[in-house]
Design an enzyme around this catalytic site. Structure first.
Site, mmCIF file in Angstrom:
data_model
loop_
_atom_site.group_PDB
_atom_site.id
_atom_site.type_symbol
_atom_site.label_atom_id
_atom_site.label_comp_id
_atom_site.label_asym_id
_atom_site.label_seq_id
_atom_site.Cartn_x
_atom_site.Cartn_y
_atom_site.Cartn_z
ATOM 1 N N SER A 139 42.155 58.993 43.747
ATOM 2 C CA SER A 139 41.870 57.567 43.951
ATOM 3 C C SER A 139 41.764 57.338 45.450
ATOM 4 C CB SER A 139 42.989 56.718 43.342
ATOM 5 O OG SER A 139 42.788 55.354 43.629
ATOM 6 N N LYS A 165 37.619 58.388 42.170
ATOM 7 C CA LYS A 165 37.674 56.939 41.932
ATOM 8 C C LYS A 165 37.677 56.266 43.288
ATOM 9 C CE LYS A 165 41.663 54.053 40.709
ATOM 10 N NZ LYS A 165 42.743 53.887 39.704
ATOM 11 N N LYS A 167 38.101 52.724 45.390
ATOM 12 C CA LYS A 167 38.533 51.330 45.394
ATOM 13 C C LYS A 167 37.393 50.494 45.960
ATOM 14 C CE LYS A 167 42.797 51.627 43.951
ATOM 15 N NZ LYS A 167 43.309 50.858 42.805
ATOM 16 N N ASP A 192 37.308 51.161 41.062
ATOM 17 C CA ASP A 192 38.452 50.322 40.665
ATOM 18 C C ASP A 192 38.451 49.071 41.537
ATOM 19 O OD1 ASP A 192 40.811 49.179 39.826
ATOM 20 O OD2 ASP A 192 42.103 50.858 40.396
ATOM 21 N N GLU A 217 36.946 50.038 36.629
ATOM 22 C CA GLU A 217 38.322 49.687 36.286
ATOM 23 C C GLU A 217 38.642 48.255 36.737
ATOM 24 O OE1 GLU A 217 41.051 52.729 37.595
ATOM 25 O OE2 GLU A 217 42.788 51.406 37.444
ATOM 26 N N ASP A 242 43.296 48.123 33.427
ATOM 27 C CA ASP A 242 44.552 48.568 34.031
ATOM 28 C C ASP A 242 45.518 47.376 33.953
ATOM 29 O OD1 ASP A 242 46.615 49.159 35.824
ATOM 30 O OD2 ASP A 242 45.355 49.847 37.451
ATOM 31 N N LYS A 266 49.554 53.209 32.685
ATOM 32 C CA LYS A 266 50.600 53.459 33.694
ATOM 33 C C LYS A 266 51.918 53.157 33.015
ATOM 34 C CE LYS A 266 47.824 52.162 37.707
ATOM 35 N NZ LYS A 266 47.527 51.063 38.640
ATOM 36 N N GLY A 294 48.240 55.923 38.356
ATOM 37 C CA GLY A 294 49.327 56.181 39.293
ATOM 38 C C GLY A 294 49.612 54.965 40.142
#
Ligand code: OSB
Ligand code: MG
Length: 375
Positions: A139, A165, A167, A192, A217, A242, A266, A294
């Site tokens: 990530s 992934k 952000k 995400d 996400e 998420d 998670k 995570g």
């Protein structure tokens, strides 16, 4: 198994580099380590994944500390835990307390961990996990510019991570994703957003369909499923939830209305292993892809994530990267490392106690409280 004492300590582990998301910047992993000691001398650890500020969810380390000390530890410490079913039912003993899932998870997971330790059984086995190896992705936080981004992605790809992934947030989204896609045409790639968009951004988000993303996400609000369902109906790219999924019931509703096609699970976000298992089983029954997310955990929470990911329903690579991606020094030794590029081993660990480095735990502790059992 009877609990003799529970202690809380707040730890602050510096991150190698700041982690930037649509909601803010984190330059250290600050969390709470819960230690359960049993009457027979077993020891269990749990890590609370709340952050310093209520940006990912409403919880913070300070609220979790209060919930643990004043409600959750007193509610759990005098019961006996003599079977996996007793462990799975811990969530029922906390169900009347509203939300505060990260605090609940920290003590719940410490009790599972103590049970693994006392019964000399691997946590993955207690949970029903069967896999011995798991693929993991990376990530990557929001980067200052595209050159740095491409350099970072190239570095992680060269290390063998199973997917990337990124952000994203308005102003750092389509273009960085497009540039990554151009340089790495076949790489499994996803974004995400951590709730950075709203339904009126649908035209902008539809453009991302051209990038062949595995998923987007949590594009919309942290507490929404309705608008996600409307958005999913407009997008070819699967939506992964998420923040919006905090229980198996949330998941049932989200699937019923088509709010997502993939789930990021998670264990801290949903209140512990018991709820995580319920969500896992529901995803499996429904044939919905799932992966383990995570929260920049230290090795303690990280080993728990790895154990959980041994379950068969985790069909996609997770975010549980090796310790060295985050920290110069982890709270465990040896640290979490690749078995081979992009793959972690699920070690047959009977609780994480044998891996915790007490000197480092001490070194990174910034606040300690002892809560002694009333028994
Ligand atoms: O949304 O998945 C998220 C980290 C902190 C808070 C929220 C998230 C994340 C990550 C990092 O994406 C996952 C990790 O490497 O631990
Ligand atoms: Mg996320």
């Amino acid at each position: 198994m009877q609990i003799a004492s529970v202690s809380l300590q707040r730890v602050r582990l510096p991150l190698k580099e700041p982690f930037v998301t649509s909601f803010g910047i984190e330059d250290a992993r600050e969390g709470i380590i819960v230690t359960v000691r049993t009457v027979r001398g077993g020891i269990g650890y749990g890590e609370c994944v709340a952050s310093m500020e209520p940006l990912y969810s409403e919880e913070t380390n300070a609220t979790a500390w209060h919930m643990l000390r004043d409600f959750f530890i007193p509610a759990l410490q005098s019961h006996a835990y003599n079977s996996v079913q007793d462990l799975r039912d811990i969530r029922l003993k906390l169900a009347h307390f509203k939300r505060n899932k990260m605090a609940k998870a920290a003590i719940e997971m410490a009790i599972w961990d103590a049970y693994a330790n006392e019964s000399a059984t691997p946590i993955a086995t207690l949970l029903g996990g069967t896999r011995t190896e798991i693929p993991v992705g990376i990530s990557i936080g929001i980067q200052p510019n595209l050159d740095t981004l491409i350099e970072r992605v190239g570095y992680y790809v060269s290390q063998g991570f199973a997917r990337v992934k990124l952000k994203v947030r308005p102003g750092f989204d389509f273009e960085p994703l497009r540039v990554i896609r151009e340089s790495f045409p076949d790489m499994p790639l996803m974004a995400d957003a951590n709730s950075a968009y709203c339904l009126k951004d649908v035209r902008h988000l539809k453009k991302w369909d051209a990038l062949n993303l595995m998923m987007i996400e949590q594009p919309l609000a942290h507490d929404d499923i309705m608008d996600h369902a409307k958005l999913q109906a407009e997008l070819a790219t699967p939506i992964c939830l998420d923040e919006s999924i905090n229980s198996a019931e949330d998941l049932r509703k989200a699937l019923e209305i088509g709010a997502c096609r993939i789930v990021n699970l998670k264990v801290g976000r949903v209140g512990g292993f018991g709820e995580a298992l319920a969500i896992h089983d529901r995803c499996r029954e429904a044939g919905v892809d799932m992966w383990c997310g995570g929260m920049l955990e230290s090795g303690i929470g990280r080993l728990h994530n790895v154990a959980l990911t041994a379950l068969p329903g985790f069909t996609l690579p997770g975010d549980t990267a090796p310790s060295a991606r985050y920290f110069e020094e982890d709270l465990i030794q040896p640290a979490v490392t690749f078995l081979r590029p992009g793959v972690l081993a699920v070690e047959p660990l009977s609780g994480v106690a044998s891996r915790v480095d007490q000197e480092r735990l001490e070194k990174y502790t910034i606040q300690v409280a002892e809560v002694v059992s009333a028994r």
